[in-house]
Design an enzyme around this catalytic site. Structure first.
Site, mmCIF file in Angstrom:
data_model
loop_
_atom_site.group_PDB
_atom_site.id
_atom_site.type_symbol
_atom_site.label_atom_id
_atom_site.label_comp_id
_atom_site.label_asym_id
_atom_site.label_seq_id
_atom_site.Cartn_x
_atom_site.Cartn_y
_atom_site.Cartn_z
ATOM 1 C CE LYS A 70 -2.393 120.423 18.119
ATOM 2 N NZ LYS A 70 -2.569 120.417 16.662
ATOM 3 C CD GLU A 71 3.811 117.945 26.463
ATOM 4 O OE1 GLU A 71 4.246 118.963 27.019
ATOM 5 O OE2 GLU A 71 3.563 116.899 27.076
ATOM 6 C CE LYS A 83 8.334 109.931 27.066
ATOM 7 N NZ LYS A 83 7.004 109.792 27.684
#
Length: 162
Positions: A70-71, A83
């Site tokens: 998961k990021e 970003k």
């Protein structure tokens, strides 16, 4: 052990067009396309592409490395076209990294040109550094940048911009 590795590619489109991919969730689709067969799916767990957005990447069965990770989008600066995405669960953290962050920057170069700069920043526990430093590889992200470039150039040609 703290380190970083970067890649840059020049694209002959205005920076704002490149940011339309990198500054949004559209980048997840480029990643999914680029690595079909390796990445089974990219899911938005929460968020709309802004700070706090969480993505889950599930890797295909039999892919060496990780089953999923998961990021989280920790920084999305539309003005600076920057970003940052940090792994918050699984993946690199499971093999010994204490930090694994990817920074995407769209740098305006001229009237009709920009640079897509991708940087991986990482931190590994000193005692595990030799064993896991090989996991740091800019090549997959360089491939994403090249695919984004091809997509942008194709769209530019389709619009008839020169």
């Amino acid at each position: 052990m703290v380190g970083q590795v970067s890649h840059e590619v020049e694209v002959n489109v205005v920076a704002s067009e490149a940011w339309e991919i990198y500054g949004t969730l559209r980048l997840a689709k480029v990643v999914e396309e680029a690595f079909s067969g390796i990445i089974e799916k990219v899911e938005v767990i929460e968020g709309d592409g802004g700070v706090g957005t969480v993505l889950k990447l599930t890797f295909a069965t039999g892919t060496p490395g990780f089953s999923s990770l998961k990021e989280k989008f920790t920084k999305v600066d539309h003005e600076k076209r920057l970003k940052e995405v940090q792994v918050i669960e699984g993946g690199y953290l499971d093999v010994g990294f204490t930090l694994y962050r990817v920074r995407f920057e769209i740098i305006e170069k001229g009237d009709d040109s920009c640079i897509i700069k991708t940087t991986i920043e990482y931190d590994i526990k000193e005692e595990e550094a030799a064993a896991i430093a090989t996991y740091v590889n800019i090549e997959p992200l360089a491939k994403v940048a090249e695919l984004a470039k091809a997509h942008l150039i194709k769209n530019k040609a389709a619009k008839g911009d020169h």
